[in-house]
Design a protein around this motif. Structure first.
Motif, mmCIF file in Angstrom:
data_model
loop_
_atom_site.group_PDB
_atom_site.id
_atom_site.type_symbol
_atom_site.label_atom_id
_atom_site.label_comp_id
_atom_site.label_asym_id
_atom_site.label_seq_id
_atom_site.Cartn_x
_atom_site.Cartn_y
_atom_site.Cartn_z
ATOM 1 N N ARG A 75 0.815 -1.210 0.000
ATOM 2 C CA ARG A 75 0.000 0.000 0.000
ATOM 3 C C ARG A 75 0.851 1.262 0.000
ATOM 4 O O ARG A 75 0.317 2.366 0.084
ATOM 5 N N THR A 88 -8.898 -0.939 -3.848
ATOM 6 C CA THR A 88 -8.916 -2.187 -3.071
ATOM 7 C C THR A 88 -10.308 -2.419 -2.511
ATOM 8 O O THR A 88 -10.983 -1.486 -2.076
ATOM 9 N N TYR A 94 -6.534 -5.662 -5.909
ATOM 10 C CA TYR A 94 -5.367 -4.785 -5.830
ATOM 11 C C TYR A 94 -5.203 -4.148 -7.215
ATOM 12 O O TYR A 94 -4.317 -4.481 -7.976
#
Length: 337
Positions: A75, A88, A94
């Motif tokens: 992240r 997300t 992702y």
């Protein structure tokens, strides 16, 4: 000094990438998805692109790369581009979102996934399409009849746009030409508004117009004679087609007529009137209308008839023509032509 810093930065990126264990040194990588063809995502310039990548709960490390540059590691955002962000949903998605996409965003994006057992990559090629845009088109043009003309229409876009031409007359049929429309020996019937259209199906076509004016010499297309009684007004009319607008002159025999002594000449654009007030016996006869411009001259005869003689003259002309046709036919039969 700058080259050394740049080299160190690349080494730091590679070291960080390996530190994440995405591609660990000596780790036996199995390219599970490399046999699958690269997916394409197509988006229009200025729109938002979402590049999908899905993971499961067995994933330990994940990252996004564009070419050799890290965009996201987990992240953590490495890219300085404010248009780029992660999408997300829980721990299963992702994905990468790029807002206001431009042509320099086009290229291959790699979602690199590391689990305890293997490494795999998912590759997506982003294709950026650009609407057709005409950036150069000919100016309006005025040209003489019989000249050669080339009209230009240049356009950009991704994919390359198709360029078509039309002359916006009643039929408006497509013309043979792309970036350059060549017209050899242009005629007056080819004058008008030309439409250039560039299209590549990304958005609505871009359209530009070129006005083409064709100059040509006068042509007298209509005359009207008159058969007034003595003492009445006679009106003779003459109409011509020409560009530039024609100038008119009236003649009786070899003498040019002008306003005065019972004569009035009126000009109305492409038409002229000769008014003879209080007609006398001497006024009856043949008059000549002459139309001129800088490209040429044309003339025609207009008659001021005595009442009741117009049909006789027309009939005599028709009989004369019929006799000549009959004579020609008989001659042809005798000569077996």
């Amino acid at each position: 000094m700058f080259v050394g810093r740049r080299s160190c930065w690349r080494q730091l990126q590679a070291s960080f990438f390996r530190l994440l264990c995405l591609i660990p040194t000596g780790f036996p990588v199995r390219s599970v998805d490399m046999q699958r063809p690269t997916d394409n995502v197509t988006v229009r310039q200025g729109d938002t692109a979402i590049i999908r990548c899905y993971v499961d709960d067995k994933v330990s490390r994940v990252a996004w790369l564009n070419r050799s540059n890290i965009i996201f590691a987990g992240r953590d955002k490495w890219s300085l581009d404010p248009r780029v962000e992660l999408v997300t949903k829980g721990q299963l998605e992702y994905s990468l979102r790029i807002q206001k996409v431009d042509v320099y965003d086009e290229g291959q994006y790699t979602c690199s996934i590391q689990t305890k057992e293997l490494s795999r990559t998912s590759q997506v090629f982003l294709i950026v399409q650009v609407p057709a845009n005409i950036y150069k088109v000919s100016e309006d043009i005025t040209i003489n009849e019989g000249s050669n003309v080339t009209l230009t229409c240049l356009a950009s876009g991704r994919p390359d746009p198709m360029i078509t031409w039309r002359l916006l007359n009643p039929s408006a049929e497509p013309l043979d030409g792309e970036e350059y429309l060549d017209i050899s020996g242009i005629t007056r019937t080819q004058a008008g508004r030309y439409e250039c259209k560039a299209s590549n199906d990304v958005a609505s076509p871009d359209v530009k117009y070129v006005n083409v004016i064709v100059n040509y010499a006068p042509f007298i297309k209509d005359t009207k004679s008159s058969d007034p009684q003595v003492g009445r007004m006679g009106v003779l009319q003459c109409e011509a087609s020409a560009i530039p607008k024609p100038e008119f002159k009236w003649y009786r025999d070899d003498k040019r007529l002008s306003n005065g002594q019972g004569i009035s000449i009126q000009m109305m654009g492409s038409r002229t009137l000769l008014l003879v007030s209080n007609v006398t016996e001497e006024d009856y006869g043949n008059y000549t209308c002459v139309a001129t411009n800088r490209l040429g001259i044309h003339n025609a005869s207009v008659f001021l008839y005595r009442p009741g003689t117009a049909n006789n003259i027309s009939g005599a002309v028709a009989v004369s023509q019929s006799l000549w046709l009959l004579l020609g036919s008989l001659t042809c039969l005798l000569l077996k032509c």
